[in-house]
Design an enzyme around this catalytic site. Sequence first.
Site, PDB file in Angstrom:
ATOM      1  N   ASN A  42      46.564  11.170  -6.168  1.00 12.09           N
ATOM      2  CA  ASN A  42      46.410   9.841  -5.581  1.00 12.09           C
ATOM      3  C   ASN A  42      44.920   9.537  -5.415  1.00 12.09           C
ATOM      4  OD1 ASN A  42      48.725   8.188  -4.738  1.00 12.09           O
ATOM      5  ND2 ASN A  42      47.539   7.848  -2.887  1.00 12.09           N
ATOM      6  N   ASP A  53      58.411  -2.438 -12.663  1.00 16.21           N
ATOM      7  CA  ASP A  53      57.767  -3.077 -13.811  1.00 16.21           C
ATOM      8  C   ASP A  53      58.281  -2.641 -15.171  1.00 16.21           C
ATOM      9  OD1 ASP A  53      56.504  -0.555 -14.242  1.00 16.21           O
ATOM     10  OD2 ASP A  53      54.840  -1.121 -12.933  1.00 16.21           O
ATOM     11  N   HIS A  98      64.028   1.166  -7.034  1.00 20.67           N
ATOM     12  CA  HIS A  98      63.966  -0.225  -6.578  1.00 20.67           C
ATOM     13  C   HIS A  98      64.368  -1.217  -7.661  1.00 20.67           C
ATOM     14  CE1 HIS A  98      61.019   1.129  -3.198  1.00 20.67           C
ATOM     15  NE2 HIS A  98      62.274   1.379  -2.912  1.00 20.67           N
ATOM     16  N   THR A 117      51.545   6.803  -4.983  1.00 19.36           N
ATOM     17  CA  THR A 117      52.406   6.206  -3.955  1.00 19.36           C
ATOM     18  C   THR A 117      51.854   6.522  -2.580  1.00 19.36           C
ATOM     19  OG1 THR A 117      54.604   6.246  -2.915  1.00 19.36           O
ATOM     20  CG2 THR A 117      53.975   8.214  -4.161  1.00 19.36           C
ATOM     21  N   THR A 167      48.562   0.580 -11.560  1.00 19.30           N
ATOM     22  CA  THR A 167      47.336  -0.205 -11.314  1.00 19.30           C
ATOM     23  C   THR A 167      46.401  -0.145 -12.525  1.00 19.30           C
ATOM     24  OG1 THR A 167      46.341   1.680 -10.164  1.00 19.30           O
ATOM     25  CG2 THR A 167      47.361  -0.010  -8.783  1.00 19.30           C
ATOM     26  N   ALA A 190      53.552   2.372  -7.019  1.00 22.61           N
ATOM     27  CA  ALA A 190      52.765   1.274  -7.581  1.00 22.61           C
ATOM     28  C   ALA A 190      51.418   1.733  -8.153  1.00 22.61           C
ATOM     29  CB  ALA A 190      52.546   0.218  -6.510  1.00 22.61           C
ATOM     30  N   CYS A 231      73.561 -13.302 -12.688  1.00 23.38           N
ATOM     31  CA  CYS A 231      73.974 -14.545 -12.026  1.00 23.38           C
ATOM     32  C   CYS A 231      74.801 -14.200 -10.790  1.00 23.38           C
ATOM     33  CB  CYS A 231      74.802 -15.406 -12.981  1.00 23.38           C
ATOM     34  SG  CYS A 231      75.562 -16.817 -12.126  1.00 23.38           S
ATOM     35  N   GLN A 252      59.384   4.125  -7.834  1.00 27.38           N
ATOM     36  CA  GLN A 252      59.630   2.999  -6.929  1.00 27.38           C
ATOM     37  C   GLN A 252      59.229   1.699  -7.624  1.00 27.38           C
ATOM     38  OE1 GLN A 252      58.020   4.299  -2.782  1.00 27.38           O
ATOM     39  NE2 GLN A 252      57.092   5.649  -4.266  1.00 27.38           N
ATOM     40  N   ASN A 253      58.642   1.812  -8.805  1.00 31.17           N
ATOM     41  CA  ASN A 253      58.149   0.613  -9.497  1.00 31.17           C
ATOM     42  C   ASN A 253      59.283  -0.162 -10.149  1.00 31.17           C
ATOM     43  OD1 ASN A 253      55.664   1.380  -8.717  1.00 31.17           O
ATOM     44  ND2 ASN A 253      54.969   2.074 -10.734  1.00 31.17           N
ATOM     45  N   PRO A 260      48.598  -4.910  -9.627  1.00 35.34           N
ATOM     46  CA  PRO A 260      48.102  -4.470  -8.314  1.00 35.34           C
ATOM     47  C   PRO A 260      49.180  -3.757  -7.510  1.00 35.34           C
ATOM     48  CG  PRO A 260      48.286  -6.882  -8.392  1.00 35.34           C
ATOM     49  CD  PRO A 260      48.644  -6.379  -9.752  1.00 35.34           C
ATOM     50  N   ASP A 261      48.768  -2.760  -6.720  1.00 34.98           N
ATOM     51  CA  ASP A 261      49.731  -2.119  -5.824  1.00 34.98           C
ATOM     52  C   ASP A 261      49.783  -2.914  -4.520  1.00 34.98           C
ATOM     53  OD1 ASP A 261      47.503  -1.398  -4.361  1.00 34.98           O
ATOM     54  OD2 ASP A 261      47.584   0.715  -4.874  1.00 34.98           O
ATOM     55  N   PHE A 262      50.498  -2.394  -3.536  1.00 37.81           N
ATOM     56  CA  PHE A 262      50.669  -3.148  -2.296  1.00 37.81           C
ATOM     57  C   PHE A 262      49.631  -2.806  -1.244  1.00 37.81           C
ATOM     58  CE2 PHE A 262      55.433  -4.460  -2.343  1.00 37.81           C
ATOM     59  CZ  PHE A 262      55.112  -5.438  -3.264  1.00 37.81           C
ATOM     60  N   ARG A 263      49.158  -1.558  -1.233  1.00 39.39           N
ATOM     61  CA  ARG A 263      48.413  -1.139  -0.047  1.00 39.39           C
ATOM     62  C   ARG A 263      46.959  -0.751  -0.238  1.00 39.39           C
ATOM     63  NH1 ARG A 263      53.428  -0.166   0.544  1.00 39.39           N
ATOM     64  NH2 ARG A 263      54.448  -1.099   2.339  1.00 39.39           N
TER      65      ARG A 263
HETATM   66  P1  NAD Z   1      51.725   1.434  -2.361  1.00 39.03           P
HETATM   67  O1  NAD Z   1      51.030   0.182  -2.805  1.00 39.03           O
HETATM   68  O2  NAD Z   1      52.184   1.524  -0.959  1.00 39.03           O
HETATM   69  O3  NAD Z   1      50.746   2.659  -2.582  1.00 39.03           O
HETATM   70  C1  NAD Z   1      50.102   2.866  -3.799  1.00 39.03           C
HETATM   71  C2  NAD Z   1      49.315   4.153  -3.684  1.00 39.03           C
HETATM   72  O4  NAD Z   1      48.782   4.453  -4.964  1.00 39.03           O
HETATM   73  C3  NAD Z   1      48.157   4.076  -2.693  1.00 39.03           C
HETATM   74  O5  NAD Z   1      48.171   5.264  -1.912  1.00 39.03           O
HETATM   75  C4  NAD Z   1      46.925   4.039  -3.613  1.00 39.03           C
HETATM   76  O6  NAD Z   1      45.826   4.688  -3.022  1.00 39.03           O
HETATM   77  C5  NAD Z   1      47.406   4.769  -4.833  1.00 39.03           C
HETATM   78  N1  NAD Z   1      46.796   4.380  -6.089  1.00 39.03           N
HETATM   79  C6  NAD Z   1      46.457   3.140  -6.521  1.00 39.03           C
HETATM   80  N2  NAD Z   1      45.985   3.176  -7.769  1.00 39.03           N
HETATM   81  C7  NAD Z   1      45.997   4.486  -8.139  1.00 39.03           C
HETATM   82  C8  NAD Z   1      45.619   5.178  -9.319  1.00 39.03           C
HETATM   83  N3  NAD Z   1      45.111   4.536 -10.370  1.00 39.03           N
HETATM   84  N4  NAD Z   1      45.783   6.514  -9.366  1.00 39.03           N
HETATM   85  C9  NAD Z   1      46.279   7.193  -8.288  1.00 39.03           C
HETATM   86  N5  NAD Z   1      46.658   6.586  -7.142  1.00 39.03           N
HETATM   87  C10 NAD Z   1      46.523   5.254  -7.087  1.00 39.03           C
HETATM   88  O7  NAD Z   1      52.871   1.696  -3.392  1.00 39.03           O
HETATM   89  P2  NAD Z   1      54.286   2.395  -3.209  1.00 39.03           P
HETATM   90  O8  NAD Z   1      54.138   3.630  -2.415  1.00 39.03           O
HETATM   91  O9  NAD Z   1      54.870   2.466  -4.569  1.00 39.03           O
HETATM   92  O10 NAD Z   1      55.132   1.372  -2.337  1.00 39.03           O
HETATM   93  C11 NAD Z   1      55.060  -0.011  -2.587  1.00 39.03           C
HETATM   94  C12 NAD Z   1      56.352  -0.698  -2.937  1.00 39.03           C
HETATM   95  O11 NAD Z   1      56.001  -1.845  -3.679  1.00 39.03           O
HETATM   96  C13 NAD Z   1      57.263   0.083  -3.823  1.00 39.03           C
HETATM   97  O12 NAD Z   1      58.496  -0.036  -3.262  1.00 39.03           O
HETATM   98  C14 NAD Z   1      57.253  -0.619  -5.180  1.00 39.03           C
HETATM   99  O13 NAD Z   1      58.581  -0.882  -5.577  1.00 39.03           O
HETATM  100  C15 NAD Z   1      56.634  -1.962  -4.942  1.00 39.03           C
HETATM  101  N6  NAD Z   1      55.610  -2.357  -5.937  1.00 39.03           N
HETATM  102  C16 NAD Z   1      55.827  -2.128  -7.263  1.00 39.03           C
HETATM  103  C17 NAD Z   1      54.866  -2.466  -8.198  1.00 39.03           C
HETATM  104  C18 NAD Z   1      55.153  -2.175  -9.647  1.00 39.03           C
HETATM  105  O14 NAD Z   1      56.316  -2.171 -10.057  1.00 39.03           O
HETATM  106  N7  NAD Z   1      54.130  -1.883 -10.459  1.00 39.03           N
HETATM  107  C19 NAD Z   1      53.665  -3.047  -7.799  1.00 39.03           C
HETATM  108  C20 NAD Z   1      53.462  -3.295  -6.431  1.00 39.03           C
HETATM  109  C21 NAD Z   1      54.449  -2.931  -5.513  1.00 39.03           C
END
Ligand code: NAD
Length: 233
Positions: free
Chosen positions: A214, A104, A119, A189, A26, A22, A127, A101-102, A31-34
């Site tokens: 990251n 989008d 994902h 991630t 960003t 995610a 459907c 994992q995105n 927005p990401d999740f964490r």
């Molecule tokens: P996560 O939210 O758990 O982690 C995101 C990581 O990226 C964090 O460690 C954060 O510090 C880092 N980060 C944020 N912005 C950054 C940047 N500009 N440059 C470098 N690092 C950055 O995300 P995850 O590990 O992908 O797991 C979350 C789950 O949620 C995934 O399974 C995903 O499918 C889903 N998700 C997808 C989207 C999307 O498709 N864009 C968005 C939100 C969540």
Amino acid sequence: MTAAEYKARVADARKIVFFGGAGVSTESGIPDFRSVDGLYSRKYTVPPETVLSAEYFYSHTEEFYKFYFDKMIFRDAVPNAAHIKLAEWEMEGKLLAVVTQNIDGLHRAAGSKNVFELHGTVESNRCLRCGKRFGLNDVIRFAPNVPICDCGGIIKPDVVLYGESLPEAAVNGAAEAISDADLLIIGGTSLTVYPAAGFVGYFRGGADNIIVINITELSGFKNSLIGKIGELL
Ligand code: NAD
């Protein structure tokens, strides 16, 4: 590692695989999740992990879609510098694949072809009754309500919800590409969502040939760049 060391490693590599999450999107406004601004830090009556589960989809379809259309669909988002750089590397013949994992669709929008979406993607929908396929625009016109097929069936996005298994083609393609790579770049991630995070274990090139980019440090890796992926990749 320094930026200069990183650049030299990329210049020498012939078979890069990028494994991302995610944080790659960003800088496109999704927005990401964490991280601090991510979806997990905001106040919801039901946490995203619950809403985005298969069980919730089937038992609370209306609430699922309200959240999904509001928080998971970003129609105006466009690829950022990281997505574009990866597409360029693929065109130059130095990148084997993007494993993401995105959901989008921004890697494909940037022009990347060999993309393994572990994902799934919001761009593809089906459907549940007759199997007819729909694009994102077809389902968005129902927002915020549940998208319904002509046959009366509920349409479900081809995204992997918690409790569902990963798509076989993406699993196989990602495993093969990662095990073939000479340089694995992991970026944006938290590596906390399994089984996806476990895919980095397919890499056979040794710890020296893994680079993490990251904004927060991930423990257990030798080579890291801390900062925004759009600026550092
Ligand atoms: P996560 O939210 O758990 O982690 C995101 C990581 O990226 C964090 O460690 C954060 O510090 C880092 N980060 C944020 N912005 C950054 C940047 N500009 N440059 C470098 N690092 C950055 O995300 P995850 O590990 O992908 O797991 C979350 C789950 O949620 C995934 O399974 C995903 O499918 C889903 N998700 C997808 C989207 C999307 O498709 N864009 C968005 C939100 C969540």
